[in-house]
Design an enzyme around this catalytic site. Structure first.
Site, PDB file in Angstrom:
ATOM      1  CD  GLU A  68    -119.596 -13.290  27.500  1.00 36.71           C
ATOM      2  OE1 GLU A  68    -119.603 -14.200  28.348  1.00 36.71           O
ATOM      3  OE2 GLU A  68    -120.338 -13.289  26.507  1.00 36.71           O
ATOM      4  CB  CYS A  93    -126.311 -13.151  27.522  1.00 37.15           C
ATOM      5  SG  CYS A  93    -127.542 -12.503  26.414  1.00 37.15           S
TER       6      CYS A  93
HETATM    7  N1  SAH Z   1    -130.435  -8.842  34.323  1.00 37.54           N
HETATM    8  C1  SAH Z   1    -130.861  -7.945  33.281  1.00 37.54           C
HETATM    9  C2  SAH Z   1    -129.853  -7.729  32.189  1.00 37.54           C
HETATM   10  C3  SAH Z   1    -129.082  -8.895  31.636  1.00 37.54           C
HETATM   11  S1  SAH Z   1    -129.854 -10.013  30.523  1.00 37.54           S
HETATM   12  C4  SAH Z   1    -132.176  -8.399  32.714  1.00 37.54           C
HETATM   13  O1  SAH Z   1    -132.679  -9.438  33.115  1.00 37.54           O
HETATM   14  O2  SAH Z   1    -132.748  -7.689  31.906  1.00 37.54           O
HETATM   15  C5  SAH Z   1    -130.185  -9.160  29.031  1.00 37.54           C
HETATM   16  C6  SAH Z   1    -131.386  -9.724  28.275  1.00 37.54           C
HETATM   17  O3  SAH Z   1    -131.072 -10.979  27.634  1.00 37.54           O
HETATM   18  C7  SAH Z   1    -132.570 -10.018  29.179  1.00 37.54           C
HETATM   19  O4  SAH Z   1    -133.770  -9.638  28.551  1.00 37.54           O
HETATM   20  C8  SAH Z   1    -132.485 -11.520  29.333  1.00 37.54           C
HETATM   21  O5  SAH Z   1    -133.702 -12.061  29.745  1.00 37.54           O
HETATM   22  C9  SAH Z   1    -132.064 -11.939  27.936  1.00 37.54           C
HETATM   23  N2  SAH Z   1    -131.495 -13.261  27.827  1.00 37.54           N
HETATM   24  C10 SAH Z   1    -130.672 -13.914  28.668  1.00 37.54           C
HETATM   25  N3  SAH Z   1    -130.354 -15.124  28.207  1.00 37.54           N
HETATM   26  C11 SAH Z   1    -130.962 -15.254  27.024  1.00 37.54           C
HETATM   27  C12 SAH Z   1    -131.026 -16.294  26.058  1.00 37.54           C
HETATM   28  N4  SAH Z   1    -130.377 -17.441  26.238  1.00 37.54           N
HETATM   29  N5  SAH Z   1    -131.766 -16.076  24.956  1.00 37.54           N
HETATM   30  C13 SAH Z   1    -132.432 -14.924  24.782  1.00 37.54           C
HETATM   31  N6  SAH Z   1    -132.417 -13.909  25.649  1.00 37.54           N
HETATM   32  C14 SAH Z   1    -131.699 -14.075  26.772  1.00 37.54           C
END
Ligand code: SAH
Length: 366
Positions: A111, A352
């Site tokens: 995605e 995401c």
């Molecule tokens: N693995 C990396 C990048 C991908 S996630 C990381 O952990 O930073 C990108 C961001 O979205 C991260 O800060 C992650 O913690 C956040 N994230 C993932 N799922 C989420 C959700 N359901 N609600 C809010 N933030 C979320």
């Protein structure tokens, strides 16, 4: 003879014709130049080929109009041109945010998201198909890791979106599915290609890499001395709480993480962003705000508050507006720069990894 450069039959491959990396689209200009030289072609052919791939964004070698047919055939023989294929696209009626679902050559789905800002078009790319970090609130990790993406597969998410919209992509965030520092070498190479002035030429300062906090890789990345923005998914101000949200916290303590972040700021002079997803009743209280202030006060940093995007597999709830404001106000009163992430594309498959996940679920149900 034309079979000399066939990779499949290693017995006839001349060493100079071996690919220095997985596929032609993942080669630097210097490496491509060397390869094309080894094929007995002139140097300007490498310039042309690189330009077709990384500037004109072709999807088939055959589209390289000024390149001799024989060279195109040789290149196709050595390595197919890596492209990602669009299988779904959802566009928000509210703000024009577009979610793309792409298929990789091996069938894996990934995605990417296009966000339109006043300062330009920003693309959020995936660095892996799936993820093995296991963050509790995240949809991308629910089915585990399928595999890491090649540099070419990360680049092509941007290339396809730029070609689809006909508008220049000026900013890139590595914040889609996957943990970029769990795919270090490919991500490093992706950055080299992305920032190459002979290619799509996106400045390092317009690139942000987001990590859940793999400490040794943060230090390694700092040593590269790039001007890339670093975002750290913190989400909790102490180890005990962080461990309940993010398994990676069992491996690296917040203290080690903060040391690595200070090292990054020292080496690059870039401001760090701490991402903090607010989960109702879990990490959004006054106590956690004060702990967070204590933790990062005085650092060259900025906090991005994200109201957690609820996923149906877990019962995490979003912190409500007034509580978000008081959390933010407390941080600001203590001199910490703070923003609330503007939610974009609310009307399209929210959090995401959810577009990909909904397709995986459909496939499994079939
Ligand atoms: N693995 C990396 C990048 C991908 S996630 C990381 O952990 O930073 C990108 C961001 O979205 C991260 O800060 C992650 O913690 C956040 N994230 C993932 N799922 C989420 C959700 N359901 N609600 C809010 N933030 C979320």
């Amino acid at each position: 003879a034309s079979d000399v450069y066939k990779r499949q039959d290693s017995s006839v491959v001349d060493d100079s014709l071996k690919l220095p990396y997985e596929d032609i689209k993942s080669l630097t200009k210097a490496e491509l130049t060397q390869l094309i030289g080894a094929l007995g072609e002139k140097k300007f052919r490498a310039e042309q080929v690189y330009d077709w791939i990384h500037r004109k964004l072709i999807t088939d070698y055959e589209d390289m109009k000024n390149v001799p047919k024989l060279l195109k055939e040789k290149l196709a023989d050595i390595s197919p041109l890596t492209v990602v294929t669009q299988v779904d696209k959802q566009v928000s009626a509210i703000d024009g945010t577009a979610k793309y679902l792409f298929k990789l050559a091996d069938g894996n789905l990934i995605e990417s998201v296009l966000m339109r800002y006043r300062f330009g078009n920003s693309v959020c790319i995936s660095s892996q198909a799936g993820c093995r970090m296991g963050c509790r609130f995240c949809a991308s990790t629910l089915n585990g890791l399928s595999r890491s993406l090649l540099p070419s597969e990360m680049l092509d998410q941007i290339y396809r979106i730029q070609a689809d919209t006909g508008e220049r992509v000026s900013h890139v965030v590595i914040m889609g599915t996957g943990e970029p520092f769990d795919n270090y070498e490919n991500v490093r190479r992706f950055i080299t290609l992305l920032t190459d002035e002979n290619g799509i030429n996106i400045g390092a300062r317009n690139l942000t890499i987001s990590t859940c906090g793999i400490v040794p890789r943060i230090r390694q990345f700092a040593d590269e001395q790039l001007q890339v923005n670093l975002a750290i998914s913190l989400h909790a101000p102490n180890d005990e709480l962080r461990k309940t949200l993010m398994p990676v916290a069992n491996k690296y303590s917040i203290e080690e993480l903060m040391d690595a972040c200070r090292y990054y700021v020292d080496k690059t002079s870039r401001r760090i962003t701490y991402e903090y997803s607010l989960v109702k009743g879990v990490n959004d209280g006054k106590e956690q705000a004060l702990e967070l202030i204590h933790l990062i006060k005085g650092m060259n940093c900025h906090v991005n508050l994200i109201p957690v995007n609820p996923i149906k597999e877990r019962d995490f709830k979003q912190t409500e507006g007034p509580q978000i404001s008081s959390f933010k106000n407390l941080l600001e009163k203590n001199g910490i720069a703070c923003t609330i992430r503007r939610e974009m594309g609310r009307d399209i498959d929210g959090a995401c990894g959810q577009l990909r996940k909904s397709h995986l679920d459909e496939d499994n149900a079939e």
